[in-house]
Design an enzyme around this catalytic site. Structure first.
Site, mmCIF file in Angstrom:
data_model
loop_
_atom_site.group_PDB
_atom_site.id
_atom_site.type_symbol
_atom_site.label_atom_id
_atom_site.label_comp_id
_atom_site.label_asym_id
_atom_site.label_seq_id
_atom_site.Cartn_x
_atom_site.Cartn_y
_atom_site.Cartn_z
ATOM 1 N N ALA A 147 0.823 -1.210 0.000
ATOM 2 C CA ALA A 147 0.000 0.000 0.000
ATOM 3 C C ALA A 147 0.851 1.251 0.000
ATOM 4 O O ALA A 147 0.401 2.318 -0.427
ATOM 5 C CB ALA A 147 -0.928 -0.003 1.214
ATOM 6 N N GLU A 180 2.176 1.885 -4.167
ATOM 7 C CA GLU A 180 1.333 1.785 -5.362
ATOM 8 C C GLU A 180 0.412 3.000 -5.518
ATOM 9 O O GLU A 180 0.320 3.588 -6.600
ATOM 10 C CB GLU A 180 0.505 0.496 -5.296
ATOM 11 C CG GLU A 180 -0.258 0.187 -6.572
ATOM 12 C CD GLU A 180 0.637 -0.247 -7.715
ATOM 13 O OE1 GLU A 180 0.344 0.144 -8.865
ATOM 14 O OE2 GLU A 180 1.623 -0.952 -7.466
ATOM 15 N N SER A 193 0.530 6.079 -3.976
ATOM 16 C CA SER A 193 1.240 7.364 -4.102
ATOM 17 C C SER A 193 1.911 7.501 -5.458
ATOM 18 O O SER A 193 1.900 8.578 -6.061
ATOM 19 C CB SER A 193 2.279 7.509 -2.986
ATOM 20 O OG SER A 193 1.644 7.651 -1.732
ATOM 21 N N CYS A 236 -7.111 4.772 5.696
ATOM 22 C CA CYS A 236 -5.712 4.478 5.362
ATOM 23 C C CYS A 236 -4.758 4.891 6.480
ATOM 24 O O CYS A 236 -4.725 6.051 6.896
ATOM 25 C CB CYS A 236 -5.344 5.196 4.070
ATOM 26 S SG CYS A 236 -3.608 5.015 3.609
ATOM 27 N N GLU A 254 4.496 13.291 1.098
ATOM 28 C CA GLU A 254 5.164 12.958 -0.166
ATOM 29 C C GLU A 254 4.604 13.789 -1.314
ATOM 30 O O GLU A 254 5.368 14.377 -2.103
ATOM 31 C CB GLU A 254 4.987 11.471 -0.473
ATOM 32 C CG GLU A 254 5.810 10.552 0.404
ATOM 33 C CD GLU A 254 5.524 9.086 0.153
ATOM 34 O OE1 GLU A 254 6.345 8.251 0.557
ATOM 35 O OE2 GLU A 254 4.470 8.768 -0.450
#
Length: 410
Positions: free
Chosen positions: A241, A244, A246, A359, A368
């Site tokens: 997780a 993928e 981001s 999440c 990010e």
């Protein structure tokens, strides 16, 4: 004689001419039948809930279950069902023991404060990748050169997974999101990844470092606490997780901004962190890369949006559609929900889910993306697509949406 119409099939096809839009059939249902039956791959007919308010009600209801072992759970495919059976995680479980406790074990490593402390390091990684990209030939595939390496490097460092293993886990995790994968494909990929992670965890018992796997090995890998297999499954969830979604957001967000020049100029010309944060929330809302819907099953009879959903009935919540719900995001007549506007107040989007299963890594993703979008267009102000939008190979074949490649130049 009464005439009944068969429920529509789900998932529904996106229009290749409108690569950023949810399927038009879903948007139509949001207006005409916001809670309705659909038919999925195994012939079952779960409820489809499309409005923002109703989805929040589903995801926060105490009688709604995320347990993928429930025989009535509406899995996305036979392949995903097989993978979840092989590597069931707290994310697909309920209750204080199966969900709450393991989540607490990991949550302290993903607090907003800890993720903000990583900003400088994420900036360093971002700048180094852009230095390498600018020094190389053009056009360049932004996915390979930049969008995938940024989150991959970060999650590898956080977990303590050698970045040299990235090619292995990238190729293996593709089996998890490729709609053509068979149950055998996904189980084989899962077994290989669990073997890799189990080996790392076992090594970190005697050779710990400053990383999450070391902490788990030192604190949790003890009789009566957690087994090596349990910890490997927790690590697998974070590893897959953590890059993928981001990576796809970086590529897709770049394409969206490059095709919305008025919004791009606002981002490119600002040094205001608040506007960059707003940009990220709006991109998360507008693009929402999880397009297979969040899946649940009713643990008892409940009422959602005036509709009775019976115990044992499956529910699908397409959050990409909810994030285009005019009732939730049109605060102004000049700001329609199907427009990209980086100044929109969009923090209440559902891109990270909602409720107790939302999440775990959302704060890392936010930092990010803020670093990436504040840096990319400042460092390369003339960045442009090197191919027409219609020629980009978007991931219509994957359960996580994005672009397989994104050729850019400057």
């Amino acid at each position: 004689m009464a005439h009944t119409t068969a429920p529509p099939a789900f998932p529904m096809e996106r229009d290749a001419r409108c690569p950023f839009d949810p399927p038009s059939a879903l948007l139509d249902l949001q207006q005409s039948a916001p809670i309705t039956r659909v038919r999925i791959w195994n012939g079952s007919e779960p409820w489809l809930v499309t409005r923002h308010e109703d989805i929040r009600a589903v995801l926060s209801h105490p009688a709604i279950s995320s347990d993928t072992d429930n025989p009535d759970f509406p899995h996305q495919s036979a392949a995903i069902q097989a993978r979840r059976k092989r590597a069931k995680s707290f994310f697909t479980s309920d209750g204080p023991v199966e969900h709450d406790e393991p989540r607490r074990v990991l949550a302290r490593d993903f607090t907003a404060k800890r993720m903000q402390a990583l900003r400088e390091h994420i900036q360093t990684i971002t700048d180094k990748l852009l230095d390498d990209m600018l020094a190389g030939p053009k056009p360049v595939d932004l996915v390979e050169a930049f969008a995938l390496p940024v989150p991959s490097l970060m999650i590898c460092e956080l977990l303590g997974v050698p970045y040299s293993a990235q090619d292995s886990f990238h190729s293996l995790t593709k089996a998890f999101v490729d709609r053509a994968s068979t149950p055998e494909d996904t189980v084989a990929a899962t077994d290989q990844l669990l073997e890799l992670l189990s080996g790392l965890l076992d090594k970190k018992v005697t050779e710990p470092a400053d990383d999450l796997l070391s902490r788990l090995a030192q604190e949790q890998l003890k009789p009566g606490i957690r087994s090596l297999d349990e910890l490997a499954k927790m690590a697998l969830l974070l590893l897959t997780a953590g890059h993928e979604t981001s990576a796809n957001m970086i590529a897709l967000g770049t394409a969206a901004l490059l095709t919305h020049p008025d919004q791009l100029e606002k981002v490119r010309s600002t040094d205001d962190p608040a506007l960059i944060a707003s940009t990220v929330e709006e991109l998360l809302r507008y693009l929402t890369v999880v397009h297979s819907g969040l899946r649940r099953v009713a643990g008892e009879d409940i009422q959602i949006g005036g509709r009775l959903i019976r115990k044992g009935e499956g529910i699908i919540c397409p959050i990409d559609t909810a994030n285009w719900d005019a009732s939730a995001f049109e605060t102004d007549a000049t700001l329609p929900a199907d427009d990209l506007d980086v100044t929109r107040p969009a923090r209440h989007h559902l891109a990270f889910g909602f409720g107790v299963h939302q999440c775990l890594g959302q704060q890392l993703a936010r930092v990010e993306l803020q670093v990436v979008f504040s840096t990319l267009f400042r460092r390369i102000p003339t960045l442009a697509l090197a191919e027409p939008l219609g020629d980009i190979h978007f991931k219509h074949d994957m359960s996580i949406y994005g672009a397989h490649s994104l050729l850019v130049t400057w």
